[in-house]
Scaffold this motif. Structure first.
Motif, PDB file in Angstrom:
ATOM      1  N   ILE A  55       0.844  -1.258  -0.048  1.00 36.35           N
ATOM      2  CA  ILE A  55       0.029  -0.150   0.064  1.00 36.35           C
ATOM      3  C   ILE A  55       0.871   1.250   0.224  1.00 36.35           C
ATOM      4  CG2 ILE A  55      -1.768   1.303   1.355  1.00 36.35           C
ATOM      5  CD1 ILE A  55      -2.719  -1.744   0.088  1.00 36.35           C
ATOM      6  N   THR A  56       0.840   1.933  -0.869  1.00 37.96           N
ATOM      7  CA  THR A  56       1.590   3.242  -1.008  1.00 37.96           C
ATOM      8  C   THR A  56       1.203   4.420  -0.833  1.00 37.96           C
ATOM      9  OG1 THR A  56       1.287   3.448  -3.454  1.00 37.96           O
ATOM     10  CG2 THR A  56       2.944   2.170  -3.072  1.00 37.96           C
ATOM     11  N   GLU A  57      -0.147   4.608  -0.621  1.00 34.36           N
ATOM     12  CA  GLU A  57      -0.847   5.808  -0.168  1.00 34.36           C
ATOM     13  C   GLU A  57      -2.314   5.484   0.348  1.00 34.36           C
ATOM     14  OE1 GLU A  57      -0.316   9.570   0.482  1.00 34.36           O
ATOM     15  OE2 GLU A  57       1.032   8.606  -1.073  1.00 34.36           O
ATOM     16  N   GLU A  58      -2.719   6.061   1.298  1.00 32.33           N
ATOM     17  CA  GLU A  58      -4.165   6.084   1.624  1.00 32.33           C
ATOM     18  C   GLU A  58      -4.843   7.190   1.908  1.00 32.33           C
ATOM     19  OE1 GLU A  58      -4.870   3.390   5.024  1.00 32.33           O
ATOM     20  OE2 GLU A  58      -2.682   2.816   5.260  1.00 32.33           O
ATOM     21  N   TYR A  59      -6.104   7.346   1.110  1.00 32.75           N
ATOM     22  CA  TYR A  59      -6.678   8.435   0.910  1.00 32.75           C
ATOM     23  C   TYR A  59      -7.775   8.897   2.050  1.00 32.75           C
ATOM     24  CZ  TYR A  59      -4.380   8.160  -3.359  1.00 32.75           C
ATOM     25  OH  TYR A  59      -3.348   7.975  -4.217  1.00 32.75           O
ATOM     26  N   THR A  60      -7.989   9.995   2.288  1.00 26.45           N
ATOM     27  CA  THR A  60      -9.273  10.335   3.308  1.00 26.45           C
ATOM     28  C   THR A  60     -10.468  11.003   2.613  1.00 26.45           C
ATOM     29  OG1 THR A  60      -8.090  12.513   3.957  1.00 26.45           O
ATOM     30  CG2 THR A  60      -7.684  10.437   5.275  1.00 26.45           C
ATOM     31  N   LEU A  61     -10.346  11.871   1.524  1.00 27.55           N
ATOM     32  CA  LEU A  61     -11.335  12.440   0.876  1.00 27.55           C
ATOM     33  C   LEU A  61     -12.316  11.570   0.128  1.00 27.55           C
ATOM     34  CD1 LEU A  61      -9.596  15.730  -0.268  1.00 27.55           C
ATOM     35  CD2 LEU A  61     -11.027  15.211   1.592  1.00 27.55           C
ATOM     36  N   ILE A  62     -11.580  10.193  -0.389  1.00 29.05           N
ATOM     37  CA  ILE A  62     -12.092   9.437  -1.102  1.00 29.05           C
ATOM     38  C   ILE A  62     -12.177   8.215  -0.397  1.00 29.05           C
ATOM     39  CG2 ILE A  62     -12.267  10.614  -3.330  1.00 29.05           C
ATOM     40  CD1 ILE A  62      -9.864   8.794  -4.286  1.00 29.05           C
ATOM     41  N   LYS A  63     -12.794   7.130  -0.739  1.00 25.30           N
ATOM     42  CA  LYS A  63     -12.752   5.750  -0.324  1.00 25.30           C
ATOM     43  C   LYS A  63     -11.730   4.909  -1.043  1.00 25.30           C
ATOM     44  CE  LYS A  63     -16.012   5.436   2.862  1.00 25.30           C
ATOM     45  NZ  LYS A  63     -16.537   4.643   4.277  1.00 25.30           N
ATOM     46  N   GLY A  64     -10.581   5.034  -0.919  1.00 25.81           N
ATOM     47  CA  GLY A  64      -9.423   4.370  -1.848  1.00 25.81           C
ATOM     48  C   GLY A  64      -8.112   4.204  -1.151  1.00 25.81           C
ATOM     49  N   PHE A  65      -7.236   3.700  -1.934  1.00 25.85           N
ATOM     50  CA  PHE A  65      -5.756   3.862  -1.812  1.00 25.85           C
ATOM     51  C   PHE A  65      -5.035   3.359  -3.186  1.00 25.85           C
ATOM     52  CE2 PHE A  65      -7.859  -0.362  -0.889  1.00 25.85           C
ATOM     53  CZ  PHE A  65      -7.057  -1.080  -1.625  1.00 25.85           C
ATOM     54  N   ALA A  66      -3.760   3.613  -2.954  1.00 27.15           N
ATOM     55  CA  ALA A  66      -2.657   3.297  -4.084  1.00 27.15           C
ATOM     56  C   ALA A  66      -2.070   2.280  -3.464  1.00 27.15           C
ATOM     57  CB  ALA A  66      -1.878   4.488  -4.351  1.00 27.15           C
ATOM     58  N   ALA A  67      -1.753   1.337  -4.582  1.00 28.41           N
ATOM     59  CA  ALA A  67      -0.985   0.207  -4.423  1.00 28.41           C
ATOM     60  C   ALA A  67      -0.134  -0.333  -5.432  1.00 28.41           C
ATOM     61  CB  ALA A  67      -1.709  -1.031  -3.768  1.00 28.41           C
ATOM     62  N   THR A  68       0.965  -1.120  -5.228  1.00 28.98           N
ATOM     63  CA  THR A  68       1.813  -1.874  -6.213  1.00 28.98           C
ATOM     64  C   THR A  68       1.201  -3.361  -5.749  1.00 28.98           C
ATOM     65  OG1 THR A  68       3.777  -0.264  -5.968  1.00 28.98           O
ATOM     66  CG2 THR A  68       4.060  -2.241  -6.991  1.00 28.98           C
ATOM     67  N   VAL A  69       0.698  -3.826  -6.833  1.00 29.45           N
ATOM     68  CA  VAL A  69       0.102  -5.305  -6.614  1.00 29.45           C
ATOM     69  C   VAL A  69       0.285  -5.942  -8.037  1.00 29.45           C
ATOM     70  CG1 VAL A  69      -1.681  -3.820  -5.598  1.00 29.45           C
ATOM     71  CG2 VAL A  69      -2.293  -5.281  -7.228  1.00 29.45           C
ATOM     72  N   SER A  70       0.231  -7.332  -8.133  1.00 29.12           N
ATOM     73  CA  SER A  70       0.014  -8.155  -9.198  1.00 29.12           C
ATOM     74  C   SER A  70      -1.472  -8.209  -9.601  1.00 29.12           C
ATOM     75  CB  SER A  70       0.687  -9.628  -9.043  1.00 29.12           C
ATOM     76  OG  SER A  70      -0.263 -10.248  -8.155  1.00 29.12           O
ATOM     77  N   ASN A  71      -1.645  -8.837 -10.973  1.00 34.73           N
ATOM     78  CA  ASN A  71      -3.025  -8.724 -11.458  1.00 34.73           C
ATOM     79  C   ASN A  71      -3.834  -9.664 -10.426  1.00 34.73           C
ATOM     80  OD1 ASN A  71      -3.113  -6.735 -13.265  1.00 34.73           O
ATOM     81  ND2 ASN A  71      -2.026  -8.231 -14.773  1.00 34.73           N
ATOM     82  N   GLU A  72      -3.178 -10.950 -10.074  1.00 33.08           N
ATOM     83  CA  GLU A  72      -3.638 -12.069  -9.454  1.00 33.08           C
ATOM     84  C   GLU A  72      -4.324 -11.412  -8.076  1.00 33.08           C
ATOM     85  OE1 GLU A  72      -0.476 -12.077 -10.622  1.00 33.08           O
ATOM     86  OE2 GLU A  72      -1.041 -13.673 -12.480  1.00 33.08           O
ATOM     87  N   ILE A  73      -3.476 -10.559  -7.341  1.00 31.20           N
ATOM     88  CA  ILE A  73      -3.867  -9.908  -6.291  1.00 31.20           C
ATOM     89  C   ILE A  73      -5.234  -9.145  -6.585  1.00 31.20           C
ATOM     90  CG2 ILE A  73      -3.533  -8.390  -4.011  1.00 31.20           C
ATOM     91  CD1 ILE A  73      -0.546  -9.271  -4.700  1.00 31.20           C
ATOM     92  N   LEU A  74      -5.339  -8.549  -7.534  1.00 30.14           N
ATOM     93  CA  LEU A  74      -6.334  -7.706  -7.917  1.00 30.14           C
ATOM     94  C   LEU A  74      -7.511  -8.336  -8.124  1.00 30.14           C
ATOM     95  CD1 LEU A  74      -4.659  -4.936 -10.241  1.00 30.14           C
ATOM     96  CD2 LEU A  74      -5.690  -4.498  -7.863  1.00 30.14           C
ATOM     97  N   ASN A  75      -7.560  -9.493  -8.628  1.00 33.68           N
ATOM     98  CA  ASN A  75      -8.553 -10.414  -8.947  1.00 33.68           C
ATOM     99  C   ASN A  75      -9.018 -10.926  -7.537  1.00 33.68           C
ATOM    100  OD1 ASN A  75      -8.455 -10.308 -11.806  1.00 33.68           O
ATOM    101  ND2 ASN A  75      -7.002 -12.178 -11.958  1.00 33.68           N
ATOM    102  N   SER A  76      -8.407 -11.194  -6.523  1.00 37.94           N
ATOM    103  CA  SER A  76      -8.757 -11.467  -5.259  1.00 37.94           C
ATOM    104  C   SER A  76      -9.696 -10.452  -4.457  1.00 37.94           C
ATOM    105  CB  SER A  76      -7.923 -11.953  -4.351  1.00 37.94           C
ATOM    106  OG  SER A  76      -6.947 -12.984  -4.726  1.00 37.94           O
ATOM    107  N   VAL A  77      -9.106  -9.064  -4.726  1.00 35.61           N
ATOM    108  CA  VAL A  77      -9.673  -7.938  -4.221  1.00 35.61           C
ATOM    109  C   VAL A  77     -11.095  -7.775  -4.978  1.00 35.61           C
ATOM    110  CG1 VAL A  77      -9.483  -5.470  -3.948  1.00 35.61           C
ATOM    111  CG2 VAL A  77      -7.573  -6.902  -3.420  1.00 35.61           C
ATOM    112  N   HIS A  78     -11.084  -7.977  -6.067  1.00 35.66           N
ATOM    113  CA  HIS A  78     -12.674  -7.588  -6.680  1.00 35.66           C
ATOM    114  C   HIS A  78     -13.573  -8.699  -6.276  1.00 35.66           C
ATOM    115  CE1 HIS A  78     -12.385  -4.655  -9.989  1.00 35.66           C
ATOM    116  NE2 HIS A  78     -10.921  -5.129 -10.051  1.00 35.66           N
ATOM    117  N   THR A  79     -13.384  -9.655  -5.615  1.00 34.59           N
ATOM    118  CA  THR A  79     -14.190 -11.107  -5.233  1.00 34.59           C
ATOM    119  C   THR A  79     -14.343 -10.778  -3.855  1.00 34.59           C
ATOM    120  OG1 THR A  79     -12.392 -12.540  -4.439  1.00 34.59           O
ATOM    121  CG2 THR A  79     -13.393 -12.401  -6.954  1.00 34.59           C
ATOM    122  N   LEU A  80     -13.996  -9.570  -3.090  1.00 33.22           N
ATOM    123  CA  LEU A  80     -14.187  -9.585  -1.484  1.00 33.22           C
ATOM    124  C   LEU A  80     -15.807  -9.104  -1.059  1.00 33.22           C
ATOM    125  CD1 LEU A  80     -10.820  -7.834  -0.276  1.00 33.22           C
ATOM    126  CD2 LEU A  80     -11.652  -9.976  -0.255  1.00 33.22           C
TER     127      LEU A  80
END
Length: 104
Positions: A55-80
């Motif tokens: 996790i490279t950045e966490e945002y407070t004005l919007i619900k979100g964050f910046a990250a360095t990740v692989s596509n496989e991890i992103l697929n897991s995040v989509h299914t949460l």
């Protein structure tokens, strides 16, 4: 001594092949709808870190964050969460004007 001369290059090859097998990572922005519970964001960040992302950045004005990740991890995040799906965009610099080269 002979065993040492054989094992050192062998371990070097294993280390090199292991490094090349790691999935490619990319920098992304992950944002969620405004009504998303904080627990879902926290779970997504935990999944990313546990799988070797960062996790490279966490945002407070919007619900979100910046990250360095692989596509496989992103697929897991989509299914949460079925009701609060993230939007994933490549992170990068955005310009509204083309930069002109400086005259010398």
């Amino acid at each position: 001594m002979r065993v040492f001369n054989i094992l050192v290059p062998l371990f070097g090859l294993v280390a090199i092949s292991s490094a090349t097998l790691a999935p490619a990572q990319r920098q992304v922005l992950v944002t969620y709808p405004a009504d998303t519970p904080s627990s879902i964001l926290q779970e997504a960040k935990e999944v990313i870190v546990a799988a070797g992302g960062k996790i490279t950045e966490e945002y407070t004005l919007i619900k979100g964050f910046a990250a360095t990740v692989s596509n496989e991890i992103l697929n897991s995040v989509h299914t949460l969460s079925q009701s609060h799906k993230p939007t994933v965009e490549d992170d990068g610099t955005v310009r509204i004007q083309q930069q002109e080269p400086l005259e010398q």
